[in-house]
Design a protein around this motif. Structure first.
Motif, PDB file in Angstrom:
ATOM      1  N   ASP A 169       0.769  -1.239   0.235  1.00 10.84           N
ATOM      2  CA  ASP A 169       0.144  -0.123  -0.061  1.00 10.84           C
ATOM      3  C   ASP A 169       0.767   1.239   0.000  1.00 10.84           C
ATOM      4  N   SER A 170       1.931   1.440   0.855  1.00 10.57           N
ATOM      5  CA  SER A 170       2.655   2.672   1.076  1.00 10.57           C
ATOM      6  C   SER A 170       3.955   1.928   1.692  1.00 10.57           C
ATOM      7  N   THR A 171       5.001   2.080   1.189  1.00  8.03           N
ATOM      8  CA  THR A 171       6.540   2.047   1.603  1.00  8.03           C
ATOM      9  C   THR A 171       6.704   2.735   2.984  1.00  8.03           C
ATOM     10  N   LEU A 221      10.383   4.816  -8.873  1.00  8.65           N
ATOM     11  CA  LEU A 221      11.079   4.478  -7.613  1.00  8.65           C
ATOM     12  C   LEU A 221      10.138   5.015  -6.480  1.00  8.65           C
ATOM     13  N   TYR A 222       9.920   4.120  -5.431  1.00  6.35           N
ATOM     14  CA  TYR A 222       9.150   3.917  -4.411  1.00  6.35           C
ATOM     15  C   TYR A 222       9.834   3.676  -3.186  1.00  6.35           C
ATOM     16  N   PHE A 223      10.216   4.223  -2.296  1.00  5.92           N
ATOM     17  CA  PHE A 223      11.075   3.767  -1.302  1.00  5.92           C
ATOM     18  C   PHE A 223      11.271   4.554  -0.068  1.00  5.92           C
ATOM     19  N   SER A 224      11.403   3.665   1.116  1.00  7.03           N
ATOM     20  CA  SER A 224      11.233   4.347   2.417  1.00  7.03           C
ATOM     21  C   SER A 224      12.434   4.040   3.231  1.00  7.03           C
ATOM     22  N   GLY A 235       9.218  13.514  -5.153  1.00  6.70           N
ATOM     23  CA  GLY A 235       8.836  14.044  -3.746  1.00  6.70           C
ATOM     24  C   GLY A 235       9.329  13.400  -2.639  1.00  6.70           C
ATOM     25  N   ILE A 236       9.195  14.068  -1.201  1.00  3.14           N
ATOM     26  CA  ILE A 236       9.801  13.349  -0.093  1.00  3.14           C
ATOM     27  C   ILE A 236       8.901  13.585   0.963  1.00  3.14           C
ATOM     28  N   LEU A 237       8.602  12.523   1.764  1.00  2.00           N
ATOM     29  CA  LEU A 237       7.614  12.490   2.814  1.00  2.00           C
ATOM     30  C   LEU A 237       8.218  11.942   4.215  1.00  2.00           C
ATOM     31  N   ALA A 238       8.585  12.583   5.054  1.00  3.63           N
ATOM     32  CA  ALA A 238       9.095  12.297   6.173  1.00  3.63           C
ATOM     33  C   ALA A 238       8.227  12.339   7.306  1.00  3.63           C
ATOM     34  N   GLY A 257      10.315   8.681   3.019  1.00  2.00           N
ATOM     35  CA  GLY A 257      10.048   8.233   2.013  1.00  2.00           C
ATOM     36  C   GLY A 257      10.255   8.978   0.728  1.00  2.00           C
ATOM     37  N   VAL A 258      10.533   8.399  -0.438  1.00  2.00           N
ATOM     38  CA  VAL A 258      10.773   8.999  -1.659  1.00  2.00           C
ATOM     39  C   VAL A 258      10.279   8.524  -2.805  1.00  2.00           C
ATOM     40  N   GLY A 259       9.597   9.040  -3.656  1.00  2.00           N
ATOM     41  CA  GLY A 259       9.088   8.664  -4.816  1.00  2.00           C
ATOM     42  C   GLY A 259       9.751   9.600  -6.009  1.00  2.00           C
ATOM     43  N   LEU A 260      10.395   8.943  -7.031  1.00  2.00           N
ATOM     44  CA  LEU A 260      10.892   9.629  -7.977  1.00  2.00           C
ATOM     45  C   LEU A 260      10.276   8.967  -9.416  1.00  2.00           C
ATOM     46  N   PRO A 308       9.619  22.470   0.986  1.00  2.00           N
ATOM     47  CA  PRO A 308      10.484  21.996   1.463  1.00  2.00           C
ATOM     48  C   PRO A 308      10.994  20.579   1.026  1.00  2.00           C
ATOM     49  N   ASN A 309       9.948  20.131   0.044  1.00  2.00           N
ATOM     50  CA  ASN A 309      10.057  18.504   0.003  1.00  2.00           C
ATOM     51  C   ASN A 309      10.018  18.077  -1.733  1.00  2.00           C
ATOM     52  N   ASP A 310      10.139  19.184  -2.569  1.00  2.00           N
ATOM     53  CA  ASP A 310       9.818  18.582  -3.998  1.00  2.00           C
ATOM     54  C   ASP A 310      10.967  18.939  -4.812  1.00  2.00           C
ATOM     55  N   LEU A 311      11.159  17.778  -5.742  1.00  2.00           N
ATOM     56  CA  LEU A 311      12.165  18.035  -6.797  1.00  2.00           C
ATOM     57  C   LEU A 311      11.596  18.234  -8.423  1.00  2.00           C
ATOM     58  N   ARG A 335       7.774  21.219 -13.396  1.00  2.00           N
ATOM     59  CA  ARG A 335       7.005  19.949 -13.047  1.00  2.00           C
ATOM     60  C   ARG A 335       7.833  19.215 -12.139  1.00  2.00           C
ATOM     61  N   LYS A 336       6.821  18.237 -11.396  1.00  2.00           N
ATOM     62  CA  LYS A 336       7.186  17.510 -10.388  1.00  2.00           C
ATOM     63  C   LYS A 336       7.939  16.341 -10.984  1.00  2.00           C
ATOM     64  N   LEU A 337       9.179  15.958 -10.318  1.00  5.62           N
ATOM     65  CA  LEU A 337      10.153  14.877 -10.813  1.00  5.62           C
ATOM     66  C   LEU A 337      10.169  13.989  -9.641  1.00  5.62           C
ATOM     67  N   THR A 393      -0.278   0.919  -3.747  1.00  5.01           N
ATOM     68  CA  THR A 393      -1.640   0.943  -3.962  1.00  5.01           C
ATOM     69  C   THR A 393      -2.404   2.201  -3.385  1.00  5.01           C
ATOM     70  N   GLY A 394      -1.619   2.677  -2.433  1.00  6.73           N
ATOM     71  CA  GLY A 394      -2.029   3.755  -1.439  1.00  6.73           C
ATOM     72  C   GLY A 394      -0.994   4.489  -1.177  1.00  6.73           C
ATOM     73  N   GLY A 395      -0.238   4.986  -2.108  1.00  2.00           N
ATOM     74  CA  GLY A 395       1.034   5.832  -2.040  1.00  2.00           C
ATOM     75  C   GLY A 395       0.661   7.196  -1.268  1.00  2.00           C
ATOM     76  N   ARG A 396       1.470   7.703  -0.376  1.00  2.00           N
ATOM     77  CA  ARG A 396       1.002   8.718   0.164  1.00  2.00           C
ATOM     78  C   ARG A 396       1.970   9.916   0.010  1.00  2.00           C
ATOM     79  N   GLY A 397       1.466  11.422  -0.139  1.00  5.04           N
ATOM     80  CA  GLY A 397       2.180  12.443  -0.335  1.00  5.04           C
ATOM     81  C   GLY A 397       1.994  13.226   0.836  1.00  5.04           C
ATOM     82  N   ARG A 398       2.713  14.326   0.813  1.00  3.30           N
ATOM     83  CA  ARG A 398       2.381  15.361   1.954  1.00  3.30           C
ATOM     84  C   ARG A 398       1.175  15.971   2.199  1.00  3.30           C
ATOM     85  N   LEU A 399       0.853  16.569   3.245  1.00  3.10           N
ATOM     86  CA  LEU A 399      -0.583  17.093   3.527  1.00  3.10           C
ATOM     87  C   LEU A 399      -1.756  16.265   3.180  1.00  3.10           C
TER      88      LEU A 399
HETATM   89  C1  BTN Z   1       5.098  14.825  -1.760  1.00  6.97           C
HETATM   90  O1  BTN Z   1       5.592  15.063  -2.632  1.00  6.97           O
HETATM   91  O2  BTN Z   1       4.069  14.937  -1.577  1.00  6.97           O
HETATM   92  C2  BTN Z   1       5.778  13.565  -1.284  1.00  6.97           C
HETATM   93  C3  BTN Z   1       5.768  12.088  -1.848  1.00  6.97           C
HETATM   94  C4  BTN Z   1       6.318  11.053  -1.227  1.00  6.97           C
HETATM   95  C5  BTN Z   1       5.851   9.662  -2.019  1.00  6.97           C
HETATM   96  C6  BTN Z   1       6.839   8.570  -1.500  1.00  6.97           C
HETATM   97  S1  BTN Z   1       6.555   6.957  -2.595  1.00  6.97           S
HETATM   98  C7  BTN Z   1       7.440   6.115  -1.188  1.00  6.97           C
HETATM   99  C8  BTN Z   1       6.966   6.708  -0.007  1.00  6.97           C
HETATM  100  N1  BTN Z   1       5.807   5.815   0.398  1.00  6.97           N
HETATM  101  C9  BTN Z   1       4.705   6.595   0.607  1.00  6.97           C
HETATM  102  O3  BTN Z   1       3.765   6.186   0.612  1.00  6.97           O
HETATM  103  N2  BTN Z   1       5.056   8.086   0.161  1.00  6.97           N
HETATM  104  C10 BTN Z   1       6.491   7.925  -0.274  1.00  6.97           C
END
Ligand code: BTN
Length: 268
Positions: free
Chosen positions: A33-35, A77-80, A132-135, A150-153, A120-123, A128-130, A59-65
């Motif tokens: 669901d989410s790393t 790439l999806y990793f934590s 993102g980072i979720l701490a 967590g990093v999504g690239l 604080p967290n966008d590449l 355009r978004k390449l 299946t449930g990747g999470r972003g900020r906010l």
């Molecule tokens: C953002 O820009 O809002 C942060 C996105 C972070 C996505 C990554 S993908 C791997 C890891 N697992 C998640 O559920 N989210 C982060």
């Protein structure tokens, strides 16, 4: 080699040579669901510092906010990472900035010119978004107990493969480079660079990370931004990153706002 094999333990073990992220802590899942969610559970169960959870798709990747993170299989790439730094809480946000630096360096080393960090967290590339980072953190008193970074690239494929609302704001490395990249190579290079910056940060402090971050952010000191914080919205000019990792914004009345947590949007 199928796409997914690039990231399996067997493929990655020879690449995990830098010490902090060793083969023993490498976890690969085809679908999760989410790393970040999985890494948090593993950390609660006692997984050590340096564990990294990687998925081919989420299946449930999470972003900020509270946003979601589109995570189609086979391309990105999806990793934590599980980190257990001896850090006071006010320094934990610096780990997001440090991760951004390692990520920007990593895509630049892969041949991609023009990567830019947005606080604080966008590449970004070309606005355009390449990536993102979720701490996410669990604290013990005044100190972090563990931090999940967590990093999504967006690596291969095309942004048009994302849901329509994401597609128009996203870009992939492949679109910029004109070729696909081996995700295992990109991940190993990132982990290597992250390790270097992490050690430098713990040993020498935030100054070098800040300087490098500013290099990739290229703040002009005149860039109009709208800042959304818990206490409301402010417009002003993004000026600098302070020594604590706060974004410094000059408001219309000339006062300087230091933003610790929030989101900025560039105004045109
Ligand atoms: C953002 O820009 O809002 C942060 C996105 C972070 C996505 C990554 S993908 C791997 C890891 N697992 C998640 O559920 N989210 C982060």
């Amino acid at each position: 080699m199928s796409r997914c094999e690039e990231l399996t333990r067997a493929s990655m073990i020879p690449r995990l040579t830098n010490g902090m992220f060793g083969p023993e802590g490498y976890r690969f899942e085809e679908v999760v669901d989410s790393t970040n969610r999985m890494a948090m559970t593993l950390a609660q169960e006692g997984a050590p510092h340096g564990t990294v959870v990687v998925a081919d798709g989420q299946t449930g990747g999470r972003g900020r906010l509270g946003r979601s993170w589109a995570s189609p299989p086979g391309v990105n790439l999806y990793f934590s990472m599980i980190l257990k730094p001896e850090l006071p809480l006010e320094r934990v946000a610096m780990l997001t900035l440090l991760t951004g630096v390692a990520l920007a360096e990593c895509v630049t080393a892969a041949g991609l010119d023009g990567a830019r960090l947005k606080w604080p967290n966008d590449l970004l590339h070309g606005g355009r978004k390449l990536g993102g980072i979720l701490a996410e953190m669990t604290a013990r008193g005044e100190r972090a107990r563990y931090v999940i970074v967590g990093v999504g690239l967006n690596v291969n494929g095309r942004a048009t493969g994302f849901p329509a609302d994401v597609a128009q704001r996203a870009v992939t490395m492949a679109e910029v480079l004109g070729r696909d990249s081996n995700r295992g190579e990109v991940l190993a290079d990132f982990l290597h660079r992250f390790t270097g910056w992490y050690r430098c940060f713990l040993e020498e402090g935030f100054a070098s990370v800040r300087a490098e971050w500013l290099g990739y952010a290229r703040l002009t000191g005149g860039e109009r931004v709208r800042v959304t914080t818990e206490s409301g919205e402010v417009t002003g000019e993004a000026l600098d990153l302070d020594e604590r990792g706060c974004l410094m914004v000059r408001r219309g009345d000339g006062g300087i706002l230091r933003v610790m947590t929030g989101e900025i949007n560039f105004e045109r």
